[in-house]
Design an enzyme around this catalytic site. Structure first.
Site, short mmCIF file in Angstrom:
data_model
loop_
_atom_site.label_atom_id
_atom_site.label_comp_id
_atom_site.label_asym_id
_atom_site.label_seq_id
_atom_site.Cartn_x
_atom_site.Cartn_y
_atom_site.Cartn_z
N ALA A 116 0.65 -1.20 -0.08
CA ALA A 116 -0.18 0.18 -0.02
C ALA A 116 0.97 1.45 -0.04
O ALA A 116 2.00 1.08 0.18
CB ALA A 116 -1.02 0.09 1.36
N LYS A 117 0.41 2.30 -0.07
CA LYS A 117 1.16 3.63 -0.22
C LYS A 117 -0.14 4.83 0.27
O LYS A 117 -1.17 4.70 -0.35
CB LYS A 117 1.86 3.83 -1.38
CG LYS A 117 3.02 4.76 -0.94
CD LYS A 117 4.09 3.95 -0.41
CE LYS A 117 5.38 4.86 -0.11
NZ LYS A 117 6.61 3.98 0.54
#
Ligand code: NAD
Length: 428
Positions: A117-118
């Protein structure tokens, strides 16, 4: 009005196509080698969840700004998704998607039970007061909270975010659910459940894989000449730990310039000089050198730990290191990779070489979930084990397939994530 919106929209869209599509191109190379089935290619080349939020922040002068942020989960197949949050004026959805995909591969290469994720907020935090930074962090956290959770999605620091910001995220999430959830973020301050060893974990991990890569290349790390570009969190730790293990650090640099001593630098003294002056430049007992020349120094190991695109098709023909260990994300361009490969220079790729940070974040999360802290010795010895075994897995894959270490690492990663996805099947 419509015209203005279109004008505003087009540059971002152009960048969106470019950045994410290059991440997908890298994935395609591994997918071709692995002969991945069509359906799996479609699944893994998309991000699973993309959330964009526009939210108000009250400034110190009473005015209101509306900021845009994103949180993207590329994949949640192996477990909760994991990835940092950056505050930067150039953040785009495309960049966040690409970084989320790379986190999936990085976690998979290390065998961590995480997807990627980011997150990011389009803002220049250097223009904000601490109070404004806190307001922004708390509201952004609340806006993306539907995705977050210790078993769902776990942020960490990235560009321009730090342990204090992680503490605000943890507190905001905890206030919203009504009880303390330290494991919802990693990279927290030690007193709030951070892990010993997290700060230097990325640099330490780089050195552990460099030691293994040197053995395979037939030279000893002890006594090897090492050059480090960038003297921030990753570079300074890598230089200090490499020197502790017997390497001779002949050059280091930062944004202001570099220093060089063929007989070896006293790295602890350089770190003290850097702490006092905010730069390595001006250190006694070394000659000045430009960043460009530093990269081309005669040495066994070059560890770029600054920013992306430092080794390009322009300077790759002049690189004299036997081996490059990528502390930074994306320091070598794809064109340079080809030139280095033809010249027999080994490149240990970023998704393996700098994965020590996310690995100790995983250790922090495990300690938090069990409410049971480890000692620094436990953290470092487990880090060494996991870096060493991941390097061996990638090395064997590369030799087995007759490809370079970057392609080998991508094959290990994509194969692992595809296996999870196949076993879980498509619901409903
Ligand atoms: P940092 O901001 O602490 O340090 C960056 C260093 O690079 C500074 O010394 C800066 O002066 C120098 N620098 C910047 N531009 C330069 C240039 N053009 N030439 C020479 N030096 C330059 O950042 P960091 O946390 O050490 O991260 C460095 C790299 O490592 C980034 O690519 C980051 O994405 C990557 N990375 C960091 C971590 C982590 O745990 N911090 C984990 C994985 C990857």
């Amino acid at each position: 009005m419509l015209q203005m919106e279109e004008k505003h929209a087009s540059p971002a869209n152009v960048q969106e196509i470019d950045l994410y599509s290059s991440a997908v191109r890298q994935f395609d190379i591994a997918a071709d080698i692995l002969r991945l089935e069509d359906g799996m290619r479609k699944i893994l080349s998309h991000c699973q969840r993309e959330l964009t939020v526009n939210f108000p922040v009250e400034m110190d002068d009473g005015s209101v700004q509306v900021l845009t942020g994103h949180r993207v989960q590329h994949n949640t197949g192996p477990g909760p998704s994991k990835g940092g949050i950056r505050y930067h004026p150039m953040v785009t959805l495309s960049e966040v998607k690409a970084l989320a995909m790379w986190m999936t591969w990085k976690c998979a290469v290390m065998g961590l039970p995480y997807g990627g994720a980011k997150g990011g907020v389009q803002v220049n935090p250097k223009l904000l007061s601490q109070n404004e930074l806190q307001n922004l962090t708390r509201r952004y956290t609340t806006e993306i909270q539907i995705l977050l959770g210790a078993n769902q999605d776990i942020p960490a620091p990235d560009v321009n975010t730090n342990p204090q910001i992680m503490a605000w995220i943890m507190d905001t999430y905890s206030m919203n659910v009504g009880y303390s959830v330290p494991s919802v973020v990693t990279g927290k301050p030690l007193s709030l459940g951070g892990s010993p060893g997290r700060n230097e974990a990325t640099g330490r991990g780089c050195v552990y894989v460099a030691v293994e890569a040197a053995k395979k290349a037939g030279f000893s790390f002890d006594g090897a000449r090492v050059v480090v570009q960038g003297f921030g969190n990753v570079g300074s730790s890598a230089a200090l730990i490499a020197a502790e293990l017997g390497a001779k650090i002949v050059g280091v640099s930062d944004l202001q310039g570099g220093i060089y001593n063929p007989h070896g630098l006293d790295v602890a003294a350089v770190a003290a000089h850097h702490a006092a002056t905010r730069s390595v430049v001006g250190f006694d007992g070394a000659e000045p050198i430009s960043n460009e020349d530093l990269l081309e120094l005669d040495c066994e190991i070059l560890i770029p730990c600054a920013i992306e695109n430092q080794i390009t098709e322009e300077n790759a023909p002049r690189i004299r290191a036997r081996m490059i260990v990528e502390g930074a994300n994306g320091p070598t361009t794809p064109d340079a990779d080809v030139i280095l490969g033809d010249r027999g220079i080994v490149v240990v790729p970023d998704i393996l070489a700098n994965a020590g940070g996310v690995t100790v974040s995983y250790f922090e999360w495990v300690q938090g979930m069990q409410w049971f802290p480890w000692t620094l010795e436990e953290v470092n010895s487990r880090l060494q084990k996991i870096m060493t075994s991941s390097f061996a897995r990638v090395y064997d894959e590369s030799v087995g397939r007759g490809v370079d270490l970057r392609t080998g690492a991508m094959c290990v990663a994509v194969d692992r994530v595809a296996e999870f996805t196949r076993l879980r099947g498509i619901y409903p």
